[in-house]
Write a protein that holds these residues in place. Structure first.
Motif, PDB file in Angstrom:
ATOM      1  N   ARG A  34     -59.895 138.650  81.308  1.00 55.90           N
ATOM      2  CA  ARG A  34     -61.085 139.488  81.143  1.00 55.90           C
ATOM      3  C   ARG A  34     -60.696 140.920  80.818  1.00 55.90           C
ATOM      4  O   ARG A  34     -61.297 141.561  79.949  1.00 55.90           O
ATOM      5  CB  ARG A  34     -61.955 139.440  82.408  1.00 55.90           C
ATOM      6  N   ALA A  71     -68.078 146.469  84.878  1.00 56.72           N
ATOM      7  CA  ALA A  71     -68.431 145.121  85.338  1.00 56.72           C
ATOM      8  C   ALA A  71     -67.187 144.262  85.523  1.00 56.72           C
ATOM      9  O   ALA A  71     -67.088 143.474  86.475  1.00 56.72           O
ATOM     10  CB  ALA A  71     -69.393 144.469  84.357  1.00 56.72           C
ATOM     11  N   SER A  72     -66.220 144.412  84.616  1.00 55.17           N
ATOM     12  CA  SER A  72     -64.969 143.663  84.743  1.00 55.17           C
ATOM     13  C   SER A  72     -64.202 144.098  85.989  1.00 55.17           C
ATOM     14  O   SER A  72     -63.634 143.265  86.710  1.00 55.17           O
ATOM     15  CB  SER A  72     -64.107 143.868  83.492  1.00 55.17           C
ATOM     16  N   ASP A 108     -71.988 150.526  76.077  1.00 55.70           N
ATOM     17  CA  ASP A 108     -71.839 149.167  76.583  1.00 55.70           C
ATOM     18  C   ASP A 108     -70.387 148.814  76.878  1.00 55.70           C
ATOM     19  O   ASP A 108     -70.101 148.045  77.806  1.00 55.70           O
ATOM     20  CB  ASP A 108     -72.435 148.161  75.598  1.00 55.70           C
ATOM     21  N   GLY A 109     -69.452 149.365  76.081  1.00 56.39           N
ATOM     22  CA  GLY A 109     -68.044 149.075  76.338  1.00 56.39           C
ATOM     23  C   GLY A 109     -67.599 149.572  77.697  1.00 56.39           C
ATOM     24  O   GLY A 109     -66.866 148.889  78.426  1.00 56.39           O
ATOM     25  N   SER A 153     -59.583 141.160  77.178  1.00 51.40           N
ATOM     26  CA  SER A 153     -60.702 141.141  76.243  1.00 51.40           C
ATOM     27  C   SER A 153     -61.467 142.460  76.258  1.00 51.40           C
ATOM     28  O   SER A 153     -61.890 142.962  75.208  1.00 51.40           O
ATOM     29  CB  SER A 153     -61.651 139.989  76.612  1.00 51.40           C
ATOM     30  N   THR A 154     -61.634 143.046  77.427  1.00 49.15           N
ATOM     31  CA  THR A 154     -62.430 144.259  77.567  1.00 49.15           C
ATOM     32  C   THR A 154     -61.712 145.495  77.042  1.00 49.15           C
ATOM     33  O   THR A 154     -62.350 146.423  76.538  1.00 49.15           O
ATOM     34  CB  THR A 154     -62.791 144.465  79.055  1.00 49.15           C
ATOM     35  N   LEU A 191     -74.705 149.916  84.603  1.00 57.05           N
ATOM     36  CA  LEU A 191     -75.726 149.307  83.756  1.00 57.05           C
ATOM     37  C   LEU A 191     -76.886 150.275  83.511  1.00 57.05           C
ATOM     38  O   LEU A 191     -77.471 150.296  82.423  1.00 57.05           O
ATOM     39  CB  LEU A 191     -76.232 148.011  84.391  1.00 57.05           C
ATOM     40  N   GLU A 213     -69.273 147.433  80.381  1.00 56.72           N
ATOM     41  CA  GLU A 213     -68.570 146.144  80.471  1.00 56.72           C
ATOM     42  C   GLU A 213     -67.284 146.292  81.271  1.00 56.72           C
ATOM     43  O   GLU A 213     -66.929 145.418  82.077  1.00 56.72           O
ATOM     44  CB  GLU A 213     -68.260 145.626  79.070  1.00 56.72           C
ATOM     45  N   TYR A 214     -66.587 147.386  81.047  1.00 57.09           N
ATOM     46  CA  TYR A 214     -65.335 147.611  81.770  1.00 57.09           C
ATOM     47  C   TYR A 214     -65.594 147.732  83.267  1.00 57.09           C
ATOM     48  O   TYR A 214     -64.876 147.128  84.078  1.00 57.09           O
ATOM     49  CB  TYR A 214     -64.655 148.874  81.245  1.00 57.09           C
ATOM     50  N   ARG A 256     -62.500 147.057  73.700  1.00 61.08           N
ATOM     51  CA  ARG A 256     -63.832 147.639  73.540  1.00 61.08           C
ATOM     52  C   ARG A 256     -64.004 148.920  74.342  1.00 61.08           C
ATOM     53  O   ARG A 256     -64.692 149.834  73.910  1.00 61.08           O
ATOM     54  CB  ARG A 256     -64.909 146.612  73.927  1.00 61.08           C
ATOM     55  N   VAL A 257     -63.375 148.982  75.510  1.00 59.19           N
ATOM     56  CA  VAL A 257     -63.536 150.206  76.298  1.00 59.19           C
ATOM     57  C   VAL A 257     -62.647 151.327  75.785  1.00 59.19           C
ATOM     58  O   VAL A 257     -63.066 152.491  75.726  1.00 59.19           O
ATOM     59  CB  VAL A 257     -63.280 149.953  77.799  1.00 59.19           C
TER      60      VAL A 257
END
Length: 453
Positions: free
Chosen positions: A170, A229-230, A222-223, A173-174, A297, A226-227, A177-178
């Motif tokens: 995870r 959240a990861s 969002d990146g 993948s993140t 979020l 998402e980070y 984007r971050v």
């Protein structure tokens, strides 16, 4: 050492000095990239880059300026322009506050992430060693807080290893984007970059080892959400490990302990108590990290093309989350370094239901002769009505003609030995130890590929 080179910790990584230095680093990268594509003279860019060190500034004077302007980048740009002489005319050429602040902060997030991965790799190494060492250490497997089937402690650890290996996937993948460059000027459409915005973003991204994006706006958060959240999922995984260790430390179970010094005190009023110390901090920090999801979020929904309230919420959230994740990885490593696996207690607890804990094995052997449902009901009834001991269970079962025709007493007693019914626990533990080594190596390799600053 200069401000940007001092040793950082989870508690200091986002200090004012570190933030100011990374903002200067971004100003330097922007100037050098602009010279590279012909936006400003090379001599000016070289001078700006050479002066973009916090050591060159009067930080007390800078503090006063920031208090007056309430705009740290404006104060920093003015001070940098002043010490750059003629080159000062080209400082912050076409840039905007949010470009500098968010990019600089992202560099510190990456430093924190890099340190977290290294600490987590060390923790996974320890888990791999535990899985291998205890691949054959038989213990009770529990479901719904009740004894279920015999397993090995190595198998339990294997589940933690594979979950953290998934977490590494995870993160992988993140990361792309971050750790992305959003450097589009005041509103994201690169108005002030003289038609060279795409080239400039590519050049800056290359210098800072960030990923360029198509729309380098200020509103796409969002990146970063998402980070966070990861990281929260990482907090969930570590929380599960910590909570399980904590439960196994109860006096009534006592299968795990902590290696504490003789001078450690558990209670100020109960002399007999020696409370867990490491794992409680681990569980608490993991819960704190998980709590960062909601504000991330919320911050990810800015208005229009830019919203300072969203930026401030995201900035504080990602700072605290990344620092907490680094701290949590270090706490996991430290906790694992100080646990005591109490195999005698595991064996003792196994004896509580040793006569029936492998009854599923007996049932499945019988099932081949008389059918699964019939075998289940017969064994279940016998467990409820037999005296203690495998012999008592065998006596009860042998009273049934179907059973006595299908199995001998010796076969029954052998089927009920817990160590004979471990499933694939041992093989899984060995494979998990190898997975741990591969995962830790991959984490270190990826971390080393990023710049230290």
């Amino acid at each position: 050492m200069s401000a940007g080179e001092t040793m950082i910790t989870p508690q200091t990584v986002f200090s004012r000095a570190n933030l100011w230095q990374t903002w200067l680093d971004v100003e330097a990268a922007m100037a050098l990239a602009q010279a590279e594509i012909g936006m400003i003279p090379q001599w000016a860019a070289d001078e700006i880059a050479s002066k973009a060190r916090l050591d060159n500034f009067d930080t007390a004077e800078l503090e006063l300026s920031v208090a007056e302007t309430m705009a740290p980048i404006v104060s920093l740009v003015r001070a940098l322009s002043d010490i750059c002489g003629e080159a000062g005319r080209f400082v912050h050429w076409g840039g905007t506050t949010q470009n500098i602040m968010s990019t600089g902060r992202l560099l510190l997030v990456r430093r924190s992430h890099r340190a977290m991965l290294n600490a987590l790799a060390r923790a996974i190494d320890r888990l791999g060693a535990l899985a291998d060492q205890h691949a054959e250490t038989v213990m009770v497997g529990r479901t719904n807080h009740r004894q279920a089937l015999p397993i090995t402690f190595g198998f339990k650890v294997a589940g933690w290893i594979e979950e953290l290996a998934r977490q590494n996937e995870r993160f992988l993948s993140t990361e792309k984007r971050v750790f992305a460059l959003h450097f589009g000027g005041a509103i994201g459409a690169m108005h002030s970059f003289e038609g060279k915005g795409e080239a400039l973003n590519a050049a800056i991204a290359r210098r800072l080892n960030l990923t360029p994006v198509l729309v380098p706006d200020r509103a796409s958060l969002d990146g970063q959400a998402e980070y966070v959240a990861s990281l929260a999922l990482f907090g969930m995984s570590v929380g599960r490990i910590g909570s399980e260790l904590y439960r196994l430390m109860a006096d009534e179970i006592d299968e795990i302990g902590e290696t504490l010094g003789m001078e450690v005190v558990g209670s100020s009023t109960m002399p007999h108590k020696v409370n867990p110390k490491h794992v409680v901090h681990l569980v608490s920090a993991a819960a704190h990290l998980r709590s960062k999801v909601t504000p991330a979020l919320e911050a990810g929904m800015p208005a229009h093309e830019g919203d300072a309230s969203s930026n401030q919420l995201m900035s504080s959230t990602i700072e605290s989350a990344s620092a907490l994740a680094w701290e949590l990885a270090e706490r996991l490593e430290n906790t694992l370094a100080n646990i005591d696996v109490r195999t005698d207690s595991m064996a003792r607890n196994l004896q509580l239901n040793a006569n029936v804990i492998a009854s599923e094995n007996l049932m499945m052997i019988l099932a081949r002769k008389i059918g699964r449902t019939t075998a289940h009901d017969l064994v279940h009834h016998a467990v409820l009505h037999s005296d203690d001991g495998a012999a008592g269970l065998a006596d009860t079962l042998l009273e049934d003609s179907q059973v006595s025709a299908a199995m001998s007493r010796a076969e029954m007693e052998a089927a009920l030995v817990p160590a004979h019914y471990l499933g694939d626990s041992i093989a899984i533990a060995r494979k998990a130890a190898s997975l741990a080594a591969a995962t830790a190596t991959a984490m270190r390799s990826r971390s080393e590929a990023w710049p230290a600053r």
